[in-house]
Design a protein around this motif. Structure first.
Motif, mmCIF file in Angstrom:
data_model
loop_
_atom_site.group_PDB
_atom_site.id
_atom_site.type_symbol
_atom_site.label_atom_id
_atom_site.label_comp_id
_atom_site.label_asym_id
_atom_site.label_seq_id
_atom_site.Cartn_x
_atom_site.Cartn_y
_atom_site.Cartn_z
ATOM 1 N N THR A 135 -2.516 6.452 2.127
ATOM 2 C CA THR A 135 -4.442 6.510 1.727
ATOM 3 C C THR A 135 -3.851 7.899 0.913
ATOM 4 N N SER A 136 -4.457 7.431 -0.183
ATOM 5 C CA SER A 136 -4.406 8.723 -1.431
ATOM 6 C C SER A 136 -5.687 8.512 -1.020
ATOM 7 N N THR A 137 -6.123 9.692 -2.512
ATOM 8 C CA THR A 137 -8.048 10.156 -1.886
ATOM 9 C C THR A 137 -8.204 10.023 -2.978
ATOM 10 N N SER A 138 -9.995 9.899 -3.096
ATOM 11 C CA SER A 138 -10.797 10.040 -4.445
ATOM 12 C C SER A 138 -10.665 11.940 -5.448
ATOM 13 N N GLU A 139 -10.680 12.182 -4.106
ATOM 14 C CA GLU A 139 -10.037 13.742 -4.985
ATOM 15 C C GLU A 139 -9.039 13.997 -6.507
ATOM 16 N N VAL A 140 -8.044 12.829 -5.876
ATOM 17 C CA VAL A 140 -6.882 12.756 -7.516
ATOM 18 C C VAL A 140 -7.849 12.735 -8.730
ATOM 19 N N VAL A 159 5.177 -0.772 -1.904
ATOM 20 C CA VAL A 159 4.270 -0.025 -2.077
ATOM 21 C C VAL A 159 2.776 -0.065 -1.785
ATOM 22 N N ARG A 160 1.904 0.633 -1.498
ATOM 23 C CA ARG A 160 -0.008 -0.538 -1.939
ATOM 24 C C ARG A 160 -0.230 1.648 -1.343
ATOM 25 N N VAL A 161 -1.155 1.059 -2.942
ATOM 26 C CA VAL A 161 -1.623 2.687 -2.587
ATOM 27 C C VAL A 161 -3.568 2.758 -2.904
ATOM 28 N N VAL A 162 -3.986 3.489 -2.109
ATOM 29 C CA VAL A 162 -5.685 2.886 -1.461
ATOM 30 C C VAL A 162 -5.541 4.932 -2.095
ATOM 31 N N ARG A 163 -6.952 4.745 -3.276
ATOM 32 C CA ARG A 163 -7.863 5.895 -3.331
ATOM 33 C C ARG A 163 -8.764 5.812 -1.996
ATOM 34 N N ILE A 164 -8.725 6.787 -0.994
ATOM 35 C CA ILE A 164 -10.216 6.785 -0.128
ATOM 36 C C ILE A 164 -11.501 7.772 -0.861
ATOM 37 N N PHE A 165 -12.585 7.059 -1.167
ATOM 38 C CA PHE A 165 -13.596 7.972 -1.251
ATOM 39 C C PHE A 165 -14.401 8.262 -0.001
ATOM 40 N N ASN A 166 -15.387 9.136 -0.131
ATOM 41 C CA ASN A 166 -16.292 9.561 0.832
ATOM 42 C C ASN A 166 -16.552 8.937 1.870
ATOM 43 N N THR A 167 -15.795 8.936 3.856
ATOM 44 C CA THR A 167 -16.038 7.662 4.778
ATOM 45 C C THR A 167 -16.432 8.301 5.881
#
Length: 346
Positions: A128-133, A181-189
């Motif tokens: 679980t990555s992030t929109s902060e990237v 691997v799978r990587v998801v970039r999560i935005f505000n939740t």
């Protein structure tokens, strides 16, 4: 089939690091409902045992208090996992800036430790990555191929750069054939089980409104966010975790409905009927001015689109916080005098 020709196993035994957190606990619920055995690893630094309290009698859920910056105990990894989800890291600015060294190491060492377990078991790992990237983006909306505008020395860098490094590790393991691997970039939740004192804008505004405390606006409130309800996010995570096609790279998950912080406050005020006044504070350093995901990849790859409207989501979240307030009025809803300017960022 995935990129190296293997077929991913169904969700049988799944390790969820950070599974006592806001998003992680909802994911644990869904995995159990799908018939998986779930091992939750959490150091409870920001995760909350109460998020899993309803599962204590479920024999298919095992909780292990452990910090992923340390190698996982051999007795825990002796039995193979089919899937691993790394959702371990404080995600709100006050929390991740309270111990920036640990935040960075959680992202880097924690991800490395979990990748090694995935390699050992032939398990698929989802980070679980992030929109902060994307930092304070100069491209709008943000697509996965945008490389971002991140301050590598600012107060948010422990999280932003930590997640970027975690992505690097994940894709290097994948390229070398060491892990799938799978990587998801999560935005505000947002949604139930958010920590009421975590400093994110949705929890701040709702809790202040319910407590009839002044509602804090950082800057002029014109900065935008796109809010995704947690049930929708978990749907997307599970779809990506199960995706067996070629390596898709990072995938944005978030709701593309963009609104200003002031718009959000107006909706919460109307929903709660609060008479709370509005107070302003300076905008934190490196706070993103605009944030909105481009989710065309998730739509085409996973057939995923958010289904819960903002109104529905805010109503459910407000009911949750109202219940929390009734049950534990002393646990410290965030008031305008209790938070620093760091609290605005999410």
């Amino acid at each position: 089939m995935n990129s190296d020709g293997r077929t991913a196993a169904p969700f049988t035994r799944v390790l969820v690091a950070g599974g006592a957190g806001f998003i992680g606990s909802h994911l644990v619920d869904r995995l159990l409902a799908l018939g998986a055995d779930v091992v939750v690893v959490d150091n409870l630094q920001t995760g909350r045992a109460r998020n899993l309290a309803h599962l204590t009698a479920n024999r298919r859920m095992t909780f292990v208090e452990h910090d992923v910056t340390w190698e996982l105990p051999k007795k825990l990894t002796a039995k193979p996992f089919s899937h691993i989800v790394n959702a371990a890291c404080a995600a709100s600015p006050p929390a991740y800036q309270a111990d920036p060294e640990h935040t960075m190491l959680t992202n880097v060492l924690g991800t490395r430790n979990l990748l090694r377990v995935a390699e050992q078991h032939g398990a698929r790992l989802l980070l679980t990555s992030t929109s902060e990237v994307y930092g304070d983006p100069e491209v709008h909306p943000q697509r996965e191929d945008y490389r971002g505008w991140v301050s590598c020395t600012g107060p948010r860098a422990c999280y932003d750069e930590g997640k970027r490094a975690a992505e690097t590790l994940a894709f290097d393991f994948d390229r070398l054939g060491r892990a799938d691997v799978r990587v998801v970039r999560i935005f505000n939740t947002y949604g139930p089980r958010m920590d009421p004192d975590d400093g994110r804008v949705v929890s701040n505004v709702i809790c202040q409104a319910l407590s009839n405390e002044p509602i804090t606006v950082y800057g002029d409130g014109s900065q935008t966010r796109s809010f995704c309800y947690v049930d929708d996010l978990v749907d997307g995570i599970l779809k990506l975790l199960a995706y067996d096609g070629p390596q898709p790279g990072p995938v944005n998950l978030g709701n593309p409905l963009e609104l200003t912080v002031c718009d959000l406050i107006e909706r919460v005020v109307a929903l709660t009927g609060t008479a709370s006044p509005i107070v302003t504070r300076p905008l934190p350093q490196d706070d993103p001015r605009r944030r909105r995901p481009d989710i065309e990849l998730a739509r085409s790859l996973l057939g995923w689109d958010p289904q819960v409207s903002l109104q529905q989501g805010l109503e459910a979240t407000t009911r949750y916080f109202a219940q929390e307030l009734r049950e534990a009025p002393a646990f410290g809803f965030p008031g305008s005098d209790k938070q620093t300017a760091l609290a605005a960022a999410e």
